[in-house]
Design a protein around this motif. Structure first.
Motif, PDB file in Angstrom:
ATOM      1  N   LEU A 122       0.829  -1.204   0.000  1.00  0.00           N
ATOM      2  CA  LEU A 122       0.000   0.000   0.000  1.00  0.00           C
ATOM      3  C   LEU A 122       0.862   1.252   0.000  1.00  0.00           C
ATOM      4  N   GLY A 123       1.964   1.220   0.731  1.00  0.00           N
ATOM      5  CA  GLY A 123       2.866   2.367   0.739  1.00  0.00           C
ATOM      6  C   GLY A 123       3.464   2.623  -0.630  1.00  0.00           C
ATOM      7  N   ALA A 124       3.879   1.554  -1.323  1.00  0.00           N
ATOM      8  CA  ALA A 124       4.463   1.705  -2.657  1.00  0.00           C
ATOM      9  C   ALA A 124       3.450   2.234  -3.662  1.00  0.00           C
ATOM     10  N   LEU A 125       2.183   1.897  -3.452  1.00  0.00           N
ATOM     11  CA  LEU A 125       1.115   2.360  -4.346  1.00  0.00           C
ATOM     12  C   LEU A 125       0.603   3.754  -3.980  1.00  0.00           C
ATOM     13  N   GLY A 126       1.071   4.283  -2.858  1.00  0.00           N
ATOM     14  CA  GLY A 126       0.551   5.567  -2.388  1.00  0.00           C
ATOM     15  C   GLY A 126      -0.846   5.444  -1.823  1.00  0.00           C
ATOM     16  N   LEU A 127      -1.182   4.261  -1.302  1.00  0.00           N
ATOM     17  CA  LEU A 127      -2.533   3.995  -0.786  1.00  0.00           C
ATOM     18  C   LEU A 127      -2.533   3.768   0.726  1.00  0.00           C
ATOM     19  N   ALA A 128      -1.478   4.190   1.395  1.00  0.00           N
ATOM     20  CA  ALA A 128      -1.362   3.916   2.832  1.00  0.00           C
ATOM     21  C   ALA A 128      -2.518   4.499   3.635  1.00  0.00           C
ATOM     22  N   ASP A 129      -3.097   5.596   3.152  1.00  0.00           N
ATOM     23  CA  ASP A 129      -4.193   6.251   3.877  1.00  0.00           C
ATOM     24  C   ASP A 129      -5.554   6.008   3.242  1.00  0.00           C
ATOM     25  N   SER A 130      -5.627   5.032   2.340  1.00  0.00           N
ATOM     26  CA  SER A 130      -6.863   4.815   1.581  1.00  0.00           C
ATOM     27  C   SER A 130      -7.830   3.841   2.230  1.00  0.00           C
ATOM     28  N   PHE A 131      -7.391   3.157   3.300  1.00  0.00           N
ATOM     29  CA  PHE A 131      -8.218   2.096   3.870  1.00  0.00           C
ATOM     30  C   PHE A 131      -8.432   2.315   5.362  1.00  0.00           C
ATOM     31  N   ASP A 132      -9.569   1.804   5.820  1.00  0.00           N
ATOM     32  CA  ASP A 132      -9.972   1.985   7.210  1.00  0.00           C
ATOM     33  C   ASP A 132      -9.625   0.794   8.083  1.00  0.00           C
ATOM     34  N   GLY A 133      -9.191  -0.292   7.484  1.00  0.00           N
ATOM     35  CA  GLY A 133      -8.846  -1.471   8.257  1.00  0.00           C
ATOM     36  C   GLY A 133      -8.339  -2.576   7.362  1.00  0.00           C
ATOM     37  N   MET A 134      -7.858  -3.654   8.000  1.00  0.00           N
ATOM     38  CA  MET A 134      -7.286  -4.781   7.270  1.00  0.00           C
ATOM     39  C   MET A 134      -7.557  -6.067   8.037  1.00  0.00           C
ATOM     40  N   TRP A 135      -7.774  -7.149   7.304  1.00  0.00           N
ATOM     41  CA  TRP A 135      -7.886  -8.476   7.886  1.00  0.00           C
ATOM     42  C   TRP A 135      -6.877  -9.360   7.175  1.00  0.00           C
ATOM     43  N   ASP A 136      -5.847  -9.797   7.902  1.00  0.00           N
ATOM     44  CA  ASP A 136      -4.741 -10.513   7.275  1.00  0.00           C
ATOM     45  C   ASP A 136      -4.653 -11.942   7.796  1.00  0.00           C
ATOM     46  N   ILE A 137      -3.627 -12.665   7.362  1.00  0.00           N
ATOM     47  CA  ILE A 137      -3.502 -14.080   7.678  1.00  0.00           C
ATOM     48  C   ILE A 137      -3.334 -14.323   9.176  1.00  0.00           C
ATOM     49  N   HIS A 138      -2.697 -13.396   9.888  1.00  0.00           N
ATOM     50  CA  HIS A 138      -2.570 -13.543  11.340  1.00  0.00           C
ATOM     51  C   HIS A 138      -3.945 -13.418  12.001  1.00  0.00           C
ATOM     52  N   ALA A 139      -4.716 -12.426  11.571  1.00  0.00           N
ATOM     53  CA  ALA A 139      -6.060 -12.227  12.133  1.00  0.00           C
ATOM     54  C   ALA A 139      -6.958 -13.423  11.839  1.00  0.00           C
ATOM     55  N   MET A 140      -6.729 -14.089  10.711  1.00  0.00           N
ATOM     56  CA  MET A 140      -7.515 -15.271  10.340  1.00  0.00           C
ATOM     57  C   MET A 140      -7.106 -16.510  11.133  1.00  0.00           C
ATOM     58  N   ASN A 141      -6.095 -16.366  11.984  1.00  0.00           N
ATOM     59  CA  ASN A 141      -5.559 -17.515  12.724  1.00  0.00           C
ATOM     60  C   ASN A 141      -5.038 -18.576  11.758  1.00  0.00           C
ATOM     61  N   TYR A 142      -4.475 -18.078  10.628  1.00  0.00           N
ATOM     62  CA  TYR A 142      -3.809 -18.921   9.625  1.00  0.00           C
ATOM     63  C   TYR A 142      -4.764 -19.898   8.938  1.00  0.00           C
ATOM     64  N   ARG A 143      -6.047 -19.543   8.926  1.00  0.00           N
ATOM     65  CA  ARG A 143      -7.030 -20.298   8.150  1.00  0.00           C
ATOM     66  C   ARG A 143      -7.508 -19.363   7.029  1.00  0.00           C
ATOM     67  N   PRO A 144      -6.864 -19.451   5.868  1.00  0.00           N
ATOM     68  CA  PRO A 144      -7.009 -18.418   4.844  1.00  0.00           C
ATOM     69  C   PRO A 144      -8.274 -18.547   4.008  1.00  0.00           C
ATOM     70  N   LYS A 145      -8.563 -17.471   3.270  1.00  0.00           N
ATOM     71  CA  LYS A 145      -9.570 -17.577   2.216  1.00  0.00           C
ATOM     72  C   LYS A 145      -9.207 -18.795   1.353  1.00  0.00           C
ATOM     73  N   PRO A 146     -10.164 -19.622   0.956  1.00  0.00           N
ATOM     74  CA  PRO A 146     -11.621 -19.481   1.118  1.00  0.00           C
ATOM     75  C   PRO A 146     -12.219 -20.177   2.339  1.00  0.00           C
ATOM     76  N   GLU A 147     -11.457 -20.390   3.407  1.00  0.00           N
ATOM     77  CA  GLU A 147     -12.027 -20.938   4.643  1.00  0.00           C
ATOM     78  C   GLU A 147     -13.106 -19.982   5.156  1.00  0.00           C
ATOM     79  N   ILE A 148     -14.272 -20.508   5.456  1.00  0.00           N
ATOM     80  CA  ILE A 148     -15.394 -19.656   5.860  1.00  0.00           C
ATOM     81  C   ILE A 148     -15.072 -18.885   7.135  1.00  0.00           C
ATOM     82  N   SER A 149     -14.248 -19.450   8.008  1.00  0.00           N
ATOM     83  CA  SER A 149     -13.919 -18.767   9.261  1.00  0.00           C
ATOM     84  C   SER A 149     -13.158 -17.474   9.020  1.00  0.00           C
ATOM     85  N   ALA A 150     -12.403 -17.396   7.920  1.00  0.00           N
ATOM     86  CA  ALA A 150     -11.683 -16.157   7.615  1.00  0.00           C
ATOM     87  C   ALA A 150     -12.655 -15.006   7.406  1.00  0.00           C
TER      88      ALA A 150
END
Length: 229
Positions: A122-150
């Motif tokens: 996002l920083g390289a794209l100049g989008l660092a301030d374009s989003f209000d939040g993020m859900w990443d692999i750590h937040a998913m408890n390492y159960r990635p898309k397309p796992e429904i729990s993610a």
């Protein structure tokens, strides 16, 4: 039901090959680093490392998940290694930032990568301030898309109302859980090798071939409906 942007108050975007085009070949660098990691871990040659990498990706959603399942690796070590890549292929995208800013409602990143890597992209794209939040692999408890729990964990943690959310993603198989939970879905058909794997047409509200053109279409539709501020 066709895509209706006027119903959306939460815009959820995949990261890789969605917020930037596949032509940057950024994931090629990550792919190579994954192969190197597996070679070092298993003491195997590049051909076997490639086989293992893709087997784990297909069977577990990400190579990381497969490695954690079979080899109990440290996810932070793995992610730090494979994401140690050159961001030079990415360039600032001020027009994209402007389009994202014009969308009414929250904007979120939903990625099978980790937050540190996503922040660099996002920083390289100049989008660092374009989003209000993020859900990443750590937040998913390492159960990635397309796992429904993610998806369900993101919905709960970020207080998302699925019926007023849309998910934009280049991997068709990752849209079905979002649709099942009540979201609208946009598939970016970018003619990548794995983009149409396990595609379910019933889970896709709109197919777009270009992310920026889709944003232009969406903003024009909102303006026509008088719902753009």
């Amino acid at each position: 039901m066709p895509f209706d942007p006027s119903r959306v108050d939460c815009w959820i975007f995949d990261l890789d090959n969605t917020l930037y085009p596949p032509s940057t070949r950024l994931f090629d660098q990550i792919d190579q680093r994954m192969g190197e990691y597996i070679q070092n871990l298993l003491g195997c040659d590049p051909v076997e490392a490639r086989r293992v990498q893709k087997l784990y990706f297909h069977d577990h959603g990400t190579t990381l998940s497969g490695l954690m399942h079979y080899h109990a690796i440290d996810p932070y070590e793995f992610l730090g290694f494979v994401h140690d890549i050159d961001m030079a292929p990415l360039g600032a995208a001020p027009r994209l930032a402007g389009r994202l800013a014009a969308l009414p409602g929250r904007k979120l990143v939903f990625t099978n990568g980790d937050d540190a890597y996503a922040a660099r992209v996002l920083g390289a794209l100049g989008l660092a301030d374009s989003f209000d939040g993020m859900w990443d692999i750590h937040a998913m408890n390492y159960r990635p898309k397309p796992e429904i729990s993610a998806y369900s964990s993101m919905i709960e943690a970020l207080a998302i109302t699925p019926e007023t959310a849309v998910f934009v993603e280049d991997m068709a198989q990752n849209l079905a859980p979002a649709k099942a939970l009540g979201m609208q879905t946009i598939w970016l058909d970018l003619a990548t090798d794995w983009g149409d794997r396990a595609k379910d047409d019933a889970a896709i509200d709109l197919v777009a071939g270009d992310f920026v053109q889709w944003l232009d279409y969406t903003l024009a539709s909102l303006a026509d409906q008088g719902t753009l501020g």
